[in-house]
Design a protein around this motif. Structure first.
Motif, mmCIF file in Angstrom:
data_model
loop_
_atom_site.group_PDB
_atom_site.id
_atom_site.type_symbol
_atom_site.label_atom_id
_atom_site.label_comp_id
_atom_site.label_asym_id
_atom_site.label_seq_id
_atom_site.Cartn_x
_atom_site.Cartn_y
_atom_site.Cartn_z
ATOM 1 N N LYS A 619 0.833 -1.199 0.000
ATOM 2 C CA LYS A 619 0.000 0.000 0.000
ATOM 3 C C LYS A 619 0.871 1.254 0.000
ATOM 4 O O LYS A 619 1.886 1.326 0.692
ATOM 5 C CB LYS A 619 -0.926 -0.007 1.219
ATOM 6 N N PHE A 620 0.464 2.240 -0.809
ATOM 7 C CA PHE A 620 1.096 3.562 -0.913
ATOM 8 C C PHE A 620 2.528 3.502 -1.467
ATOM 9 O O PHE A 620 3.271 4.463 -1.347
ATOM 10 C CB PHE A 620 1.114 4.283 0.454
ATOM 11 N N TYR A 621 2.901 2.370 -2.061
ATOM 12 C CA TYR A 621 4.255 2.284 -2.621
ATOM 13 C C TYR A 621 4.216 2.578 -4.117
ATOM 14 O O TYR A 621 3.395 2.033 -4.846
ATOM 15 C CB TYR A 621 4.855 0.896 -2.401
ATOM 16 N N ARG A 622 5.097 3.461 -4.566
ATOM 17 C CA ARG A 622 5.205 3.790 -5.984
ATOM 18 C C ARG A 622 6.653 3.649 -6.399
ATOM 19 O O ARG A 622 7.572 4.097 -5.688
ATOM 20 C CB ARG A 622 4.723 5.223 -6.253
ATOM 21 N N ILE A 623 6.876 3.036 -7.560
ATOM 22 C CA ILE A 623 8.238 2.848 -8.067
ATOM 23 C C ILE A 623 8.801 4.209 -8.448
ATOM 24 O O ILE A 623 8.194 4.940 -9.238
ATOM 25 C CB ILE A 623 8.241 1.902 -9.285
ATOM 26 N N PRO A 624 9.954 4.593 -7.909
ATOM 27 C CA PRO A 624 10.490 5.935 -8.196
ATOM 28 C C PRO A 624 10.971 6.077 -9.636
ATOM 29 O O PRO A 624 11.530 5.154 -10.223
ATOM 30 C CB PRO A 624 11.661 6.065 -7.208
ATOM 31 N N SER A 625 10.707 7.238 -10.211
ATOM 32 C CA SER A 625 11.274 7.650 -11.512
ATOM 33 C C SER A 625 10.904 6.705 -12.636
ATOM 34 O O SER A 625 11.735 6.357 -13.467
ATOM 35 C CB SER A 625 12.800 7.764 -11.414
ATOM 36 N N THR A 626 9.645 6.234 -12.703
ATOM 37 C CA THR A 626 9.236 5.363 -13.813
ATOM 38 C C THR A 626 7.987 5.877 -14.510
ATOM 39 O O THR A 626 7.388 5.161 -15.294
ATOM 40 C CB THR A 626 8.968 3.933 -13.303
ATOM 41 N N ASP A 627 7.556 7.100 -14.224
ATOM 42 C CA ASP A 627 6.324 7.660 -14.797
ATOM 43 C C ASP A 627 6.697 8.692 -15.867
ATOM 44 O O ASP A 627 6.929 9.860 -15.565
ATOM 45 C CB ASP A 627 5.506 8.313 -13.689
#
Length: 676
Positions: A619-627
């Motif tokens: 939960k609330f985890y987003r892969i950094p610098s991949t958007d």
């Protein structure tokens, strides 16, 4: 060829011969060439008729051989049926969907149901829900060259407890090579599993006993050497005894003393081992000190013994357990260290000491040994041992007490660490529960004002559109919009984002608490999926992405919760569009296996690092610098997907390699009663 068939053939031949005779009487009506052709045909016919009559003689023998063969086949069939019925292991014959077609008595006994009632049921019904997908996977993932496969799973008989069963399955194939059923051998191995666990425990116990025996053997070897020396001295010649009686007596006394010392050391080692075994697995500090005190009193013959624990901050020592039969016990007494500052100063510095003191109730002076209980950090407590004055503590006894104190320190430290960890786990569970309750409460409280904000924004847009073509302004590309339109768009997007976040948090809360409802319905995936994917086509085109949908033409209807499945596909497609660079492809695939529906969403041009794969469902985890499109997100999408897939009784798998990422969802084609 049967007897009736032979008789019929003979009648036809006789009728044909009569016809030939009638034909021969009419040959004068034919021309010369026609008569010649007819004569040749008649000669050929009689030649073949002769061969047929020869074969006719062989027909009875062939008939007898055929009857014998039929009898043999029938005997073999009965023998096979008897073997099938009397086989000691369960044997099933199923169709392609694991529906039971045949079952022997052993299978009925194993599944606690008569074999007649087994026929028509699905073998999947006798499995735990958590293993049904695994069982179906074992069946449909079948190599064309594979003859048999063996695996272990749990079965749940009717009205019985779960059994561990060994499956041996071989496919039944059609003439085209397609699997149309299975022959499955069931073997109960529950007792073997239990025996394996018991054997492992026994093996560990044997290893411990082996270590103890080695230590005892070493001690016994030392004793043997001492006894051998003693016997050697006893074998001195009479002459030497007469010449040196004093020396001999001294050696004998020394040997006796050494033997007594060795026996004493053996007793001490045995005591130390008993204390170690008793306190090793104990998490009760009082019980640890109780064991140590009782063993020391019994082995050393003490008049009394006390064990205390320190509170360094308060400068106190609390007597946890005491054994003093001649005077009232002091158990639970709190002793201020300042009253005996000299003694406790030495103990806090990890030093033991002994002295003599007169205690009126004990009838004279008493020898006292004080030994600190220390670990690698600080002094935890002390041991006080009491003996009559004439029996002071020797070096061996002091060393023994220090070893006992060391074992007590290890056990106390272990108990305190255990209680500290247990308290932390309880606190973390409480914090996690409070966090979930807080998020749920905040989400509920925010829902109403955010919904009002959403309504106000919509009304603002309507009023602005009355005064000027505001909706036309919003439809323009962002670079051509007015400042008012851009500000309105930002306000509307952020409001939608907050609403989505609140809804995601509430959905997750309901899923984790098991309160999410399910509304099962039949879904025609071939019609439903294109409608669901269509809105994403426009978004993909704007970003120069290619979106492709592949649906197997033989895919059956899916019986499940449409809202949950729609949310799963939508979240995965949103992620794919968000993280796929321009000029790359997004593919949605739907296929079917026996009893299973498989859906996958893959996108090229992006790869998730191996170090991040284990965390993407948090939960609330987003892969950094991949958007690449800088859209942002809540970090709850994949967490929701995982919970929803589990809610539908399926599993989700992700693979990311070769510059491509693929999420694969495997669901049962029908919701089981426990899930629905």
């Amino acid at each position: 060829m049967t007897g009736k068939t032979v008789e019929k053939l003979e009648q036809q031949i006789e009728d044909f011969l009569e016809g030939m005779e009638d034909l021969s009487g009419c040959t004068h009506l034919l021309s010369q060439p026609q008569q010649q052709k007819l004569a040749v045909a008649i000669a050929t016919f009689y030649q073949r008729l002769g061969s047929l009559q020869v074969d006719r003689g062989e027909v009875p023998a062939s008939k007898e051989a055929l009857n014998a063969t039929c009898l043999g086949i029938e005997a073999e069939r009965r023998r096979y049926q008897e073997l099938f019925e009397l086989a000691p292991q369960g044997y099933l014959v199923t169709d392609g969907e694991a529906g039971i077609l045949e079952a022997n008595c052993a299978a009925g006994n194993l599944l606690k149901l008569c074999r007649d009632r087994l026929v028509g049921k699905s073998l999947v019904d006798f499995m735990a829900r958590s293993q049904r997908a695994k069982f179906r996977t074992q069946l449909w993932r079948w190599d064309s060259s594979e003859v048999a496969r063996e695996w272990e799973m749990s079965l749940v008989p009717v009205g019985g407890k779960s059994l561990r069963v060994n499956f041996t399955a071989s496919p039944v194939r059609s003439e085209e090579g397609k699997v149309v059923g299975w022959r499955i051998l069931l073997k109960d191995i529950s007792h073997k599993k239990q025996q394996k666990t018991t054997n492992k425990s026994d093996l560990n116990q044997l290893k411990k006993q082996q270590q103890q025996l080695k230590a005892q053997a070493k001690t016994i070897e030392q004793l043997k050497q001492e006894i051998a020396q003693y016997k050697q001295m006893q074998r001195l010649s009479a002459r030497e005894q007469q010449q040196s009686p004093r020396l001999l007596n001294h050696q004998v006394r020394a040997s006796n003393i050494r033997t007594a010392e060795l026996e004493e050391e053996l007793n001490y080692e045995a005591m130390l081992k008993r204390i170690t075994d008793k306190v090793r697995d104990s998490f009760d500090e009082s019980q640890i000190l109780h064991t140590a005190v009782e063993e020391l009193v019994r082995v050393l013959g003490l008049r009394g013994c006390n064990a205390a624990l320190y509170n360094v901050e308060r400068a106190t020592a609390t007597i946890s357990y005491g054994y003093t039969p001649d005077i009232p016990g002091d158990q639970g007494k709190v002793v201020p260290m300042t009253e005996f500052a000299e003694w406790y100063q030495q103990l806090l510095q990890r030093q033991y000491f002994q002295f003599c003191i007169r205690i009126p109730n004990w009838g004279g002076e008493i020898s006292i040994l004080a030994c600190p209980i220390v670990d690698n950090q600080r002094t935890l407590g002390d041991l006080w041992l009491f003996k009559p004055q004439e029996h002071t503590f020797n070096e061996v006894e002091i060393r023994l007490v220090q070893q006992v104190a060391s074992q007590c320190a290890i056990a106390i430290r272990q108990a305190r660490l255990y209680h500290a960890v247990e308290a932390q786990v309880t606190e973390l569970e409480q914090l996690n529960r409070l966090k979930d309750e807080f998020l749920s409460t905040i989400s509920h409280e925010l829902r109403t004002p955010v919904a009002n904000m959403k309504m106000a924004i919509q009304m603002l847009g309507i009023n602005l559109n009355r005064e000027l073509p505001f909706f036309d302004e919003l439809a323009k590309p962002q670079a051509e919009q007015s400042k008012l339109a851009r500000y309105f768009q930002i306000l509307q997007n952020e409001c939608d984002r907050e609403i989505n976040l609140i809804n995601d948090v509430l959905d997750l809360q309901r899923l984790e608490s098991g309160k999410q409802p399910i509304k099962p319905a039949a879904i025609q995936l071939s019609d439903w999926l294109p409608q669901l994917v269509a809105p994403f086509q426009e978004s993909a085109q704007k970003r120069q992405q290619t979106l492709q949908l592949n649906i197997s033409p033989t895919i059956p209807p899916f019986f499940g919760d449409q809202a949950s499945l729609e949310r799963i596909i939508t979240e995965l497609l949103n992620n794919a569009c968000k993280y796929t660079p321009p000029n790359e492809q997004i593919t949605v695939t739907a296929s079917a296996k026996p009893g299973l529906i498989q859906l996958s969403v893959s996108n090229s041009g992006v790869e998730i690092p191996d170090s991040e794969l284990s965390r993407i469902f948090d939960k609330f985890y987003r892969i950094p610098s991949t958007d690449p499109w800088k859209q942002g997100g809540t970090g709850l999408g994949l967490a929701l997907v995982k919970q929803l897939v589990a809610h539908l009784g399926g599993i989700i798998d992700v693979k990311s390699q070769d510059n491509q990422t693929c999420f694969t969802i495997t669901l049962p084609d029908k919701l089981s009663p426990g899930v629905a």
